[in-house]
Scaffold this motif. Structure first.
Motif, PDB file in Angstrom:
ATOM      1  N   VAL A   1      41.423  38.160  51.237  1.00  0.00           N
ATOM      2  CA  VAL A   1      40.515  39.011  52.010  1.00  0.00           C
ATOM      3  C   VAL A   1      39.804  38.154  53.044  1.00  0.00           C
ATOM      4  O   VAL A   1      39.343  37.050  52.741  1.00  0.00           O
TER       5      VAL A   1
ATOM      6  N   GLU B   1      45.724  39.020  53.671  1.00  0.00           N
ATOM      7  CA  GLU B   1      46.253  40.273  53.129  1.00  0.00           C
ATOM      8  C   GLU B   1      45.476  41.465  53.674  1.00  0.00           C
ATOM      9  O   GLU B   1      46.044  42.478  54.060  1.00  0.00           O
ATOM     10  N   GLU B   2      44.152  41.305  53.693  1.00  0.00           N
ATOM     11  CA  GLU B   2      43.272  42.369  54.177  1.00  0.00           C
ATOM     12  C   GLU B   2      42.214  41.747  55.081  1.00  0.00           C
ATOM     13  O   GLU B   2      41.552  40.784  54.698  1.00  0.00           O
ATOM     14  N   THR B   3      42.079  42.305  56.276  1.00  0.00           N
ATOM     15  CA  THR B   3      41.047  41.808  57.195  1.00  0.00           C
ATOM     16  C   THR B   3      40.061  42.922  57.465  1.00  0.00           C
ATOM     17  O   THR B   3      40.443  44.074  57.679  1.00  0.00           O
TER      18      THR B   3
END
Ligand code: ZN
Ligand code: CU
Length: 485
Positions: free
Chosen positions: A12, A51-53
């Motif tokens: 993240v 993976e997630e921004t």
């Protein structure tokens, strides 16, 4: 701060927020990178693979709040989403306060007030401390939990009559159970000497048990014997216990009650400051001028107003004032109490200036003291942390934002011995809250208490989102935290 260049891939990435790291130092503009359950990078991380921004422009990124004073023992098991807490940005709760813990309990009958705040015999089903922790490990909640063992619960395990002092043999038996609690990972002993389940206990009884807790590196939290006229004597008793047992102590929900005592936090805080010269003594507060517990006749006289929060024989009276109910029934308020019991109540009995003085005191922690099983709970259950940030930081300027966050994170992590918690720094556990400092506020009121706060956008425990888009995510990534003494 770790070298952002050395981080190649993140789970993240939170971009563009303002980090208030929990240490009390100034806020900084920084990105935060998370890998697994840890924060691994802080700084300029733009362009790092993740993976997630997430874009957090205009928002504060702070350590998840630590609610140091809760009665969430049952909520952790029953409703592990922990919505009243997670919706406020809380990622760790300290349970078992005021002398009352769900475990252990070996009585055959329903536990007496105030233990019944957590439920009846069907919930007091953990005869050994490890029976409770086993269930928590098997089915974790969204938040982390730090467990305290309650003195009243211990008394109820070994004594046939709680209205007297424990004998030496009974203290011994309580001590052995307390040993078991520490083996199961409990962090300390809580007492509530103001309550009928423990008020007959002499100071020495508590000292003996506190010594056991100290021998395991535990701490002592104290709902003091008196928060009215004899509050100074009660502070002295707490200090005596701490000094004699050599144990770090916390004064719970510090306040002075009753109009005749308004203004006396000047005296209590200076007494606390004196004690702090020679012992580790902390304190916590909730941001309201009304308290809440079981409905007790003895508590009627001191309050300006008493509102019923639940009543077993008269459930529809929840939300109404005892004086109105008494008038309607044509009886005295005392008689109305008898008829309403078993019941809970909110007592309006504090002064706003005292509250602000306690909140402004250096290192006062924040604890909700929320009662999750009340029909019409005190609004502190859903509102405590956002109310401090909105009303007392932004509007009233009683303390700064960095100070408030410090008292909700770094200070309790230190006092409760929570390693790598309560901090936004590289290497710490990724317990985080993201919120808007301009809009954060409580919405729960005495009239309408079951209301999530505004302004809390995301909450993460141990690297996983537990609150997003104004709702729990269904992920229960909390852990049982042990105390590092
Ligand atoms: Zn209490
Ligand atoms: Cu409490």
């Amino acid at each position: 701060m770790s070298d952002p260049a050395s981080v190649t891939r993140l789970d993240v990435l939170i971009l563009g927020g303002v980090v208030v790291d929990g240490s009390g130092t100034d806020a900084i503009r920084a990105d935060v990178g998370i890998c697994g359950d840890r924060i691994v990078a802080i700084g300029d991380l733009a362009g790092t693979d993740a993976e997630e921004t997430l874009d957090a422009a205009g928002q504060i990124i702070a350590p998840g709040f630590i609610d140091v004073h809760t009665h969430d023992d049952r909520m952790l098991l029953e409703t592990p989403a922990m919505t009243p807490k997670v919706s406020q940005g809380v990622t760790t709760v300290v349970t078992g306060n005021c002398g009352v813990s769900l475990a252990p309990y070996t009585g055959k009958n329903d536990p007496p007030p105030p233990m019944n705040l957590l439920g009846g015999r069907e919930w007091y089903r953990f005869t050994r401390p490890e029976d409770y922790t086993a269930v928590l490990h098997e089915k974790p909640a969204a938040t982390n939990a730090v467990l305290l063992c309650g003195h009243s619960s211990l008394r109820a395990c070994v004594m046939d009559d709680l209205s007297r002092a424990a004998t030496t043999a009974e203290i011994d038996r309580m001590a052995r159970i307390l040993d078991d609690a520490f083996s199961a990972g409990f962090a300390g002993l809580s007492t509530g000497l103001a309550y009928p389940t423990a008020s007959a206990a002499p100071t020495q009884e508590v000292i003996e048990l506190a010594k056991i807790a100290a021998s395991h590196g535990g701490l002592h939290t104290s709902h003091m014997r008196d928060e009215e006229d004899a509050v100074l004597e009660a502070i002295d008793e707490t200090v005596t216990i701490g000094c004699q047992a050599q144990i770090p102590s916390v004064i719970s929900h510090h306040k002075v009650c009753g109009q005749q005592n308004y203004g006396r936090t000047r005296e209590t805080l200076s007494r606390i400051s004196e004690a702090r010269q020679h012992m580790p003594l902390g304190l916590d507060v909730y941001p309201y001028i009304a308290s809440s517990t079981v409905l007790l006749k003895d508590f009627l006289a001191r309050a300006e107003r008493v509102m019923v929060t639940w009543s077993t024989p008269h459930p529809h009276m929840a939300g109404r004032d005892v004086s109105d109910i008494a008038a309607e029934w044509g009886v005295s308020p005392e008689e109305a109490c008898d008829r309403l019991n078993p019941a809970g109540a909110i007592y309006f009995q504090m002064d706003e200036d005292d509250l602000k003085r306690v909140m402004a005191y250096p290192e006062t922690m924040i604890g909700s003291d929320g009662l999750p099983h009340d029909e019409r709970p005190h609004p502190r259950l859903w509102g405590t942390f956002p109310r401090v940030l909105g009303r007392y930081v932004r509007d009233e300027k009683v303390l700064s934002l960095t100070q408030a966050i410090h008292r909700m994170t770094g200070v309790p992590a230190r006092i409760f011995g929570l390693t790598d918690r309560g901090a936004v720094r590289s290497g710490a556990f990724a317990d985080l809250v993201i919120f808007d400092p301009d809009t954060v506020c409580d919405r729960a009121t005495f009239e309408d208490p079951v209301q999530p706060a505004d302004g809390i956008s995301r909450v993460m425990s141990n690297g996983q989102w537990i609150w997003r888009d104004c709702a729990p995510t269904g992920v229960h990534s909390g852990r049982h935290l042990r105390r590092a003494a």
